[in-house]
Enzyme design. Structure first.
Site, PDB file in Angstrom:
ATOM      1  N   HIS A   1       0.848  -1.203   0.000  1.00 59.44           N
ATOM      2  CA  HIS A   1       0.000   0.000   0.000  1.00 59.44           C
ATOM      3  C   HIS A   1       0.884   1.254   0.000  1.00 59.44           C
ATOM      4  O   HIS A   1       1.708   1.434   0.875  1.00 59.44           O
ATOM      5  CB  HIS A   1      -0.913   0.001   1.225  1.00 59.44           C
ATOM      6  CG  HIS A   1      -2.098  -0.901   1.061  1.00 59.44           C
ATOM      7  ND1 HIS A   1      -3.241  -0.772   1.803  1.00 59.44           N
ATOM      8  CD2 HIS A   1      -2.309  -1.930   0.213  1.00 59.44           C
ATOM      9  CE1 HIS A   1      -4.110  -1.698   1.423  1.00 59.44           C
ATOM     10  NE2 HIS A   1      -3.562  -2.421   0.468  1.00 59.44           N
TER      11      HIS A   1
ATOM     12  N   TYR B   1      -9.928   5.294   6.640  1.00 58.08           N
ATOM     13  CA  TYR B   1     -10.218   5.661   8.033  1.00 58.08           C
ATOM     14  C   TYR B   1     -11.337   6.704   8.009  1.00 58.08           C
ATOM     15  O   TYR B   1     -11.213   7.695   7.286  1.00 58.08           O
ATOM     16  CB  TYR B   1      -8.991   6.280   8.693  1.00 58.08           C
ATOM     17  CG  TYR B   1      -7.887   5.291   9.014  1.00 58.08           C
ATOM     18  CD1 TYR B   1      -7.783   4.730  10.288  1.00 58.08           C
ATOM     19  CD2 TYR B   1      -6.938   4.920   8.061  1.00 58.08           C
ATOM     20  CE1 TYR B   1      -6.771   3.837  10.598  1.00 58.08           C
ATOM     21  CE2 TYR B   1      -5.920   4.008   8.360  1.00 58.08           C
ATOM     22  CZ  TYR B   1      -5.846   3.474   9.637  1.00 58.08           C
ATOM     23  OH  TYR B   1      -4.849   2.584   9.945  1.00 58.08           O
TER      24      TYR B   1
ATOM     25  N   PRO C   1      -5.350   0.250  18.189  1.00 53.85           N
ATOM     26  CA  PRO C   1      -4.955  -0.209  16.845  1.00 53.85           C
ATOM     27  C   PRO C   1      -5.032   0.862  15.759  1.00 53.85           C
ATOM     28  O   PRO C   1      -4.648   0.605  14.620  1.00 53.85           O
ATOM     29  CB  PRO C   1      -5.948  -1.344  16.554  1.00 53.85           C
ATOM     30  CG  PRO C   1      -7.079  -1.150  17.490  1.00 53.85           C
ATOM     31  CD  PRO C   1      -6.568  -0.414  18.672  1.00 53.85           C
TER      32      PRO C   1
ATOM     33  N   LYS D   1       0.116  -0.143  14.885  1.00 53.68           N
ATOM     34  CA  LYS D   1       1.483  -0.204  15.416  1.00 53.68           C
ATOM     35  C   LYS D   1       1.772  -1.416  16.301  1.00 53.68           C
ATOM     36  O   LYS D   1       2.946  -1.710  16.569  1.00 53.68           O
ATOM     37  CB  LYS D   1       1.779   1.074  16.237  1.00 53.68           C
ATOM     38  CG  LYS D   1       1.974   2.293  15.390  1.00 53.68           C
ATOM     39  CD  LYS D   1       3.342   2.313  14.734  1.00 53.68           C
ATOM     40  CE  LYS D   1       3.392   3.189  13.518  1.00 53.68           C
ATOM     41  NZ  LYS D   1       3.185   2.522  12.242  1.00 53.68           N
TER      42      LYS D   1
ATOM     43  N   TYR E   1       3.328   6.490  10.188  1.00 52.15           N
ATOM     44  CA  TYR E   1       2.531   5.331   9.774  1.00 52.15           C
ATOM     45  C   TYR E   1       3.418   4.265   9.129  1.00 52.15           C
ATOM     46  O   TYR E   1       3.265   3.070   9.398  1.00 52.15           O
ATOM     47  CB  TYR E   1       1.416   5.760   8.805  1.00 52.15           C
ATOM     48  CG  TYR E   1       0.307   4.736   8.696  1.00 52.15           C
ATOM     49  CD1 TYR E   1      -0.860   4.848   9.454  1.00 52.15           C
ATOM     50  CD2 TYR E   1       0.421   3.631   7.852  1.00 52.15           C
ATOM     51  CE1 TYR E   1      -1.866   3.905   9.376  1.00 52.15           C
ATOM     52  CE2 TYR E   1      -0.573   2.681   7.766  1.00 52.15           C
ATOM     53  CZ  TYR E   1      -1.719   2.827   8.523  1.00 52.15           C
ATOM     54  OH  TYR E   1      -2.714   1.876   8.447  1.00 52.15           O
TER      55      TYR E   1
HETATM   56  C1  LIG Z   1      -8.140  -8.545  19.829  1.00 49.52           C
HETATM   57  C2  LIG Z   1      -6.911  -7.848  19.299  1.00 49.52           C
HETATM   58  C3  LIG Z   1      -6.956  -7.192  18.072  1.00 49.52           C
HETATM   59  C4  LIG Z   1      -5.841  -6.537  17.577  1.00 49.52           C
HETATM   60  N1  LIG Z   1      -5.920  -5.875  16.399  1.00 49.52           N
HETATM   61  C5  LIG Z   1      -4.824  -5.207  15.945  1.00 49.52           C
HETATM   62  C6  LIG Z   1      -4.871  -4.475  14.741  1.00 49.52           C
HETATM   63  O1  LIG Z   1      -5.886  -4.436  14.071  1.00 49.52           O
HETATM   64  N2  LIG Z   1      -3.758  -3.805  14.358  1.00 49.52           N
HETATM   65  C7  LIG Z   1      -2.587  -3.825  15.098  1.00 49.52           C
HETATM   66  O2  LIG Z   1      -1.575  -3.227  14.701  1.00 49.52           O
HETATM   67  N3  LIG Z   1      -2.529  -4.517  16.214  1.00 49.52           N
HETATM   68  C8  LIG Z   1      -3.611  -5.201  16.662  1.00 49.52           C
HETATM   69  N4  LIG Z   1      -3.532  -5.884  17.811  1.00 49.52           N
HETATM   70  C9  LIG Z   1      -2.247  -5.895  18.488  1.00 49.52           C
HETATM   71  C10 LIG Z   1      -1.318  -6.959  17.924  1.00 49.52           C
HETATM   72  O3  LIG Z   1      -2.049  -8.091  17.571  1.00 49.52           O
HETATM   73  C11 LIG Z   1      -0.294  -7.243  19.011  1.00 49.52           C
HETATM   74  O4  LIG Z   1       0.437  -6.057  19.205  1.00 49.52           O
HETATM   75  C12 LIG Z   1       0.638  -8.409  18.684  1.00 49.52           C
HETATM   76  O5  LIG Z   1      -0.077  -9.613  18.689  1.00 49.52           O
HETATM   77  C13 LIG Z   1       1.764  -8.464  19.703  1.00 49.52           C
HETATM   78  O6  LIG Z   1       2.466  -9.658  19.562  1.00 49.52           O
HETATM   79  P1  LIG Z   1       3.087 -10.378  20.836  1.00 49.52           P
HETATM   80  O7  LIG Z   1       3.756 -11.578  20.285  1.00 49.52           O
HETATM   81  O8  LIG Z   1       3.874  -9.407  21.617  1.00 49.52           O
HETATM   82  O9  LIG Z   1       1.840 -10.782  21.757  1.00 49.52           O
HETATM   83  P2  LIG Z   1       0.677 -11.817  21.479  1.00 49.52           P
HETATM   84  O10 LIG Z   1       0.336 -11.874  20.053  1.00 49.52           O
HETATM   85  O11 LIG Z   1      -0.400 -11.493  22.453  1.00 49.52           O
HETATM   86  O12 LIG Z   1       1.306 -13.229  21.859  1.00 49.52           O
HETATM   87  C14 LIG Z   1       1.544 -13.610  23.200  1.00 49.52           C
HETATM   88  C15 LIG Z   1       1.495 -15.129  23.295  1.00 49.52           C
HETATM   89  O13 LIG Z   1       1.804 -15.509  24.624  1.00 49.52           O
HETATM   90  C16 LIG Z   1       0.913 -16.507  25.054  1.00 49.52           C
HETATM   91  N5  LIG Z   1       0.827 -16.464  26.508  1.00 49.52           N
HETATM   92  C17 LIG Z   1       0.133 -15.590  27.278  1.00 49.52           C
HETATM   93  N6  LIG Z   1       0.298 -15.867  28.581  1.00 49.52           N
HETATM   94  C18 LIG Z   1       1.123 -16.929  28.637  1.00 49.52           C
HETATM   95  C19 LIG Z   1       1.639 -17.682  29.718  1.00 49.52           C
HETATM   96  N7  LIG Z   1       1.352 -17.383  30.993  1.00 49.52           N
HETATM   97  N8  LIG Z   1       2.440 -18.737  29.446  1.00 49.52           N
HETATM   98  C20 LIG Z   1       2.744 -19.046  28.155  1.00 49.52           C
HETATM   99  N9  LIG Z   1       2.265 -18.374  27.086  1.00 49.52           N
HETATM  100  C21 LIG Z   1       1.461 -17.320  27.330  1.00 49.52           C
HETATM  101  C22 LIG Z   1      -0.375 -16.164  24.352  1.00 49.52           C
HETATM  102  O14 LIG Z   1      -1.254 -17.276  24.252  1.00 49.52           O
HETATM  103  C23 LIG Z   1       0.122 -15.677  22.991  1.00 49.52           C
HETATM  104  O15 LIG Z   1       0.216 -16.742  22.068  1.00 49.52           O
HETATM  105  C24 LIG Z   1      -4.636  -6.540  18.318  1.00 49.52           C
HETATM  106  C25 LIG Z   1      -4.582  -7.212  19.540  1.00 49.52           C
HETATM  107  C26 LIG Z   1      -5.701  -7.853  20.044  1.00 49.52           C
HETATM  108  C27 LIG Z   1      -5.609  -8.545  21.374  1.00 49.52           C
END
Ligand SMILES: Cc1cc2nc3c(=O)[nH]c(=O)nc-3n(C[C@H](O)[C@H](O)[C@H](O)COP(=O)(O)OP(=O)(O)OC[C@H]3O[C@@H](n4cnc5c(N)ncnc54)[C@H](O)[C@@H]3O)c2cc1C
Length: 389
Positions: A72, A200, A292, A296, A384
């Protein structure tokens, strides 16, 4: 068991870190509390900065991303029935790639499986011990037995509700938070997107977003109240409300259908400082959350992992602790800029329940300035597409 780095969480940050370390011959074990299918079933982010794409390439997991990702060059903002384009490429020379987080996760899981690096799914009751010592221990329960891993470092990549951040004594951690008085109701549908780029929408009935995951799968969002339930929103009601908030051209191109996923996400800004305690390092949502609106969340997880992986590699390859000691400061400097941008995008695009006439005029002035000023558009575009790291 013994390994060099225990990674808690098999989301994008944990998987990406695991791959980048594996490429340098550093051993990791990932502990994930959910099943693989559960992790792959979560629908979340979809917009990747160039920096995140580069890291996924380095991790050896970008083949499908390059085949299927949509580049994009810009985005549109709709306000007062007119659409205004922000030309990322023209203003910054950079673009973003639309490719679902679920697919990123799948590609990274496949890359990890192909090198035989271990992941324990359904690892329950994970607990961290002696994290201030040079021999941290991580305990967990799997298949009914309690197991223990001794390691050099623990990477807390377990998201906002994980155990890692909670393992840091309260008096050693400072949290900064803003909770927004609305949520996003999201619908995923197997229909082509209403437009080639994201739209948006700031509308008097509330924010809306036309987004996508591919040329055949669209993601739409509506600003909703935080106390609403998904059951209050049958598909027909969702499409009707979305139609009210879109301009006639977008409505004419909107292709509706049965939702294949529908969820409500609350909006929150959150940062925990510092992102390190002893030999525990936090990365991604474990340390910070953004609303969101600025796309980011996933990208910040990637930049944390860039800093953390190079710090850990420096330690094992060059015996240098400099990167590890600098990690929290370097990561937080970028995190706060993304927090500011995500807060600002949320502020200018949503209708706040308690907003005064003054607040509304300021929001209008902010948008009118943005649409009329190349400097303001460049500032939006630069943030962005992602600040450098
Ligand atoms: C519902 C939702 C919608 C989103 N939509 C957007 C969006 O549209 N745009 C955007 O930019 N960002 C969005 N985000 C944010 C983005 O998805 C996150 O920033 C991203 O997933 C971060 O990655 P991460 O690996 O740090 O955490 P996560 O993806 O949360 O991964 C963490 C992992 O740790 C595991 N875990 C948790 N606790 C434990 C434990 N005690 N022991 C072992 N494992 C554990 C979880 O099961 C998970 O698999 C959204 C987040 C959510 C929750």
């Amino acid at each position: 068991m013994r390994t060099q780095v225990v990674i808690i969480g098999s989301g994008p940050s944990g998987l990406l870190l695991g791959q980048l370390l594996a490429k340098e011959g550093i051993d990791t074990i990932i502990l994930e509390q959910k099943s693989k299918d559960y992790v792959l079933g979560r629908i979340r982010a979809g917009v990747l900065e160039e920096g995140a794409v580069r890291l996924i390439e380095q991790a050896g997991a970008a083949e499908r991303l390059h085949q299927q990702g949509l580049i994009h060059d810009g985005t549109e903002i709709a306000f007062d029935s007119a659409r205004h384009r922000i030309d990322f490429k023209g203003l910054t020379g950079k673009t973003v790639t639309v490719y679902g987080q679920t697919e990123v996760t799948r590609d990274l899981m496949d890359a990890r499986a192909s090198i035989g690096a271990p992941t324990v799914y359904e690892a329950l009751d994970v607990s961290l011990h002696a994290i201030e010592s040079d021999r941290p221990i991580v305990r967990f329960r799997a298949n009914g037995t309690v197991q223990e891993i001794e390691c050099d470092y623990v990477a807390g990549c377990d998201g906002f509700h994980g155990v890692s951040r909670r393992s840091i004594p309260e008096d050693r951690l400072k949290a900064f938070e803003r909770v927004y008085p609305f949520g996003w109701l999201g619908v995923l549908v197997d229909k082509p997107p209403a437009s080639n780029e994201l739209i948006y929408v700031n509308h008097e009935r509330g924010f809306a977003l036309c987004s996508m995951r591919s040329t055949t799968r669209s993601r739409y969002y509506l600003q909703c109240r935080v106390d609403e339930n998904v059951e209050d929103w049958p598909d027909d009601k969702f499409w009707e409300e979305l139609t009210r908030r879109l301009d006639p051209e977008a409505v004419s191109k909107l292709s509706t259908g049965p939702s294949i996923e529908k969820s409500i996400a609350p909006l929150r800004s959150f940062v925990a400082e510092p992102m390190r305690f002893g030999n525990l390092f936090l990365a991604g949502d474990a340390a910070h959350i953004v609303p969101p609106t600025g796309a980011k969340g996933l990208n910040l997880a990637a930049s944390d992992v860039a800093y953390l992986s190079s710090a850990i590699i420096d330690w094992y390859r060059r015996n240098s602790r400099g990167g590890l000691d600098a990690y929290a400061g370097r990561a937080l400097a970028r995190v706060w800029k993304a927090e500011r941008f995500s807060w600002w995008m949320t502020q200018i695009l949503h209708r706040f329940p308690e907003e005064s006439g003054f607040d509304q005029r300021i929001q209008r002035a902010e948008l009118e300035y943005l649409f009329s000023s190349t400097a303001a558009q460049t500032a939006l575009a630069e943030n962005y597409v992602g600040l450098p790291y």
